[in-house]
Design an enzyme around this catalytic site. Structure first.
Site, PDB file in Angstrom:
ATOM      1  N   ASP A  86     -19.887  12.526  33.646  1.00  0.00           N
ATOM      2  CA  ASP A  86     -18.905  11.463  33.526  1.00  0.00           C
ATOM      3  C   ASP A  86     -19.542  10.175  34.055  1.00  0.00           C
ATOM      4  O   ASP A  86     -20.349  10.210  34.974  1.00  0.00           O
ATOM      5  CB  ASP A  86     -17.664  11.842  34.347  1.00  0.00           C
ATOM      6  CG  ASP A  86     -16.496  10.911  34.125  1.00  0.00           C
ATOM      7  OD1 ASP A  86     -16.689   9.840  33.513  1.00  0.00           O
ATOM      8  OD2 ASP A  86     -15.384  11.245  34.560  1.00  0.00           O
ATOM      9  N   GLY A 141     -18.208   7.767  35.700  1.00  0.00           N
ATOM     10  CA  GLY A 141     -17.615   7.251  36.919  1.00  0.00           C
ATOM     11  C   GLY A 141     -16.440   6.327  36.666  1.00  0.00           C
ATOM     12  O   GLY A 141     -15.777   5.888  37.611  1.00  0.00           O
ATOM     13  N   ASP A 157     -16.399   3.156  30.854  1.00  0.00           N
ATOM     14  CA  ASP A 157     -15.182   2.615  30.246  1.00  0.00           C
ATOM     15  C   ASP A 157     -14.189   2.219  31.327  1.00  0.00           C
ATOM     16  O   ASP A 157     -14.395   2.485  32.505  1.00  0.00           O
ATOM     17  CB  ASP A 157     -14.547   3.655  29.310  1.00  0.00           C
ATOM     18  CG  ASP A 157     -14.037   4.878  30.078  1.00  0.00           C
ATOM     19  OD1 ASP A 157     -14.689   5.270  31.072  1.00  0.00           O
ATOM     20  OD2 ASP A 157     -13.005   5.454  29.692  1.00  0.00           O
ATOM     21  N   GLN A 214     -10.185   4.487  24.065  1.00  0.00           N
ATOM     22  CA  GLN A 214      -9.071   4.179  24.962  1.00  0.00           C
ATOM     23  C   GLN A 214      -7.897   3.631  24.144  1.00  0.00           C
ATOM     24  O   GLN A 214      -7.775   3.962  22.985  1.00  0.00           O
ATOM     25  CB  GLN A 214      -9.533   3.199  26.051  1.00  0.00           C
ATOM     26  CG  GLN A 214     -10.449   3.824  27.094  1.00  0.00           C
ATOM     27  CD  GLN A 214      -9.739   4.790  28.030  1.00  0.00           C
ATOM     28  OE1 GLN A 214      -8.505   4.873  28.064  1.00  0.00           O
ATOM     29  NE2 GLN A 214     -10.509   5.534  28.818  1.00  0.00           N
ATOM     30  N   CYS A 267     -12.954  39.912  34.711  1.00  0.00           N
ATOM     31  CA  CYS A 267     -13.697  39.121  35.687  1.00  0.00           C
ATOM     32  C   CYS A 267     -14.077  39.988  36.888  1.00  0.00           C
ATOM     33  O   CYS A 267     -13.500  41.058  37.112  1.00  0.00           O
ATOM     34  CB  CYS A 267     -12.882  37.909  36.138  1.00  0.00           C
ATOM     35  SG  CYS A 267     -11.575  38.257  37.346  1.00  0.00           S
ATOM     36  N   HIS A 316     -11.893  34.149  39.170  1.00  0.00           N
ATOM     37  CA  HIS A 316     -10.909  34.612  38.191  1.00  0.00           C
ATOM     38  C   HIS A 316     -10.436  33.468  37.293  1.00  0.00           C
ATOM     39  O   HIS A 316     -10.381  33.605  36.065  1.00  0.00           O
ATOM     40  CB  HIS A 316      -9.698  35.234  38.884  1.00  0.00           C
ATOM     41  CG  HIS A 316      -8.554  35.456  37.943  1.00  0.00           C
ATOM     42  ND1 HIS A 316      -8.496  36.532  37.082  1.00  0.00           N
ATOM     43  CD2 HIS A 316      -7.444  34.697  37.684  1.00  0.00           C
ATOM     44  CE1 HIS A 316      -7.395  36.440  36.341  1.00  0.00           C
ATOM     45  NE2 HIS A 316      -6.747  35.336  36.689  1.00  0.00           N
TER      46      HIS A 316
END
Length: 372
Positions: free
Chosen positions: A93, A95, A147, A189, A306, A335
């Site tokens: 990402d 930020g 963005d 956006q 799991c 899990h």
């Protein structure tokens, strides 16, 4: 382009897609959920455990890694893959969302965002160029354009100016993007305004990004509004590139996102709620600290494969929480992540088999967001 999306199957009634995402660190099956490793780790689990449960791509956060330990240090270590010993896909990402969440402590200017570090209060600055360079130092397979995330609710004039700034910043990110061995996604956006979503989609998808994300959803709006805006947005996105809905990770939202043609998702939800004793199951959520599980010697969910469900009971996990043992966090995190990863695999297979509609209807009929 180093990131390529290949469509394998599509549900004709909804547009749900099964595909393959080709990246520098492998080819991965979509639709997919990406566990979040904010600080270069998915909380309480190891890379080997993530691989064993079927994780394909994990997410690292530029904002946090920029502040600590610093992206230059990670570059010295050989990049984020080597630093955290994870050799499948990594998406970072930019930020932008974290800066948005700082509220009044940050100032957004055309050149970028000024803010103070959450660690020591020092003055910091992120811009399209800084965020792009930081992600190139991290060496992620997919970097995200910087963005401005629009809050909910937001006035139309603010949303319009913000959306137009996101487009200008996207253009600057592409100019700053020098690592052609790594990909970059643009972010659409527009807030909750359909005309702005259409405008943003047209502008962002006209740029030579490797894929496209839908940002500014799951920021506090009702689910029905999120689904409405999502469906409106995806119709303007190209079919030959990956579609990523940012910050969504509850099973109901995943099903509805896939039904609207989304390929990729991420969220801290499964790891965050695990630390509060919440387990995710097909019928909803279970608070493992509740007294009703004190003498319940069954697994969290019957049939789950799991590690946790194969080895431990509800009663034992409840005991660990009551005793404040750290193993409790690990077991429920394992899990929850396994549950979501398997859930996405099941959805993909339903799309390929041509019965996604039945899968969606059956799941939603039995699911409740209320904890038990």
């Amino acid at each position: 382009m180093v990131i390529n999306y290949e469509l394998i199957a599509q549900d004709p009634a909804t547009g749900a897609r099964a595909g393959l995402l080709h990246t520098p660190h492998g080819t991965f099956k979509t639709p997919m959920f990406m566990p979040v490793g904010t600080q270069a780790t998915v909380k309480t689990v190891t890379p080997d455990e993530l691989e064993e449960m079927g994780a394909q791509i994990i997410l690292g956060n530029t904002y946090h890694l920029f502040l600590r330990p610093g992206t230059e240090l990670i570059a010295e270590a050989g990049g984020l893959h080597d630093f955290m010993n994870w050799h499948k896909g990594i998406l970072t990402d930019s930020g932008g969302f974290q800066v948005f969440s700082l509220g009044d402590t940050r100032k957004i200017k055309e050149e970028g965002v000024y803010f103070r570090s959450i660690l020591d209060g020092s003055k910091q600055f992120l811009s399209p160029e800084v965020a792009t360079r930081a992600q190139e130092e991290l060496g992620s397979d997919i970097a995200m354009a910087f963005d401005e995330c629009i809050p909910y609710p937001a006035e139309y004039d603010y949303a319009k100016k913000s959306t137009e700034r996101t487009t200008r910043w996207a253009e600057r990110c592409l100019k700053a993007h020098t690592r052609k061995d790594r990909g970059m996604f643009g972010i659409i956006q527009g807030g909750m305004y359909k005309d702005l979503r259409k405008q943003s989609a047209a502008e962002i998808t006209s740029l030579p990004f490797d894929g496209f994300a839908i940002g500014g959803l799951s920021v506090g709006e009702p689910h029905d509004l999120m689904y409405e805006i999502l469906e409106h947005t995806t119709q303007y996105m190209p079919v030959n590139k990956a579609r990523y809905l940012m910050g969504v990770g509850t099973p109901d939202c995943l099903v509805e996102g896939v039904a609207r043609g989304v390929d990729m998702f991420d969220c801290v939800f499964p790891t965050r709620v695990a630390r509060n004793g919440m387990a995710m199951v097909h019928s909803g959520r279970m608070n493992m600290k509740n007294k009703q599980y004190e003498r319940d010697f069954t697994p969290i969910e019957e049939g789950c494969q799991c590690y946790t469900c194969r080895h431990f009971t509800r009663a034992y996990i409840r005991h660990l929480y009551k005793a404040e043992e750290l193993l409790a966090f690990r077991l429920i995190t394992i899990h929850n992540l396994f549950f979501l990863l398997q859930f996405m695999r099941d959805m993909r297979q339903a799309i390929i088999d041509g019965n996604f509609g039945d899968f969606r209807e059956s799941f939603m009929a039995g699911y409740s967001a209320r904890a038990k």
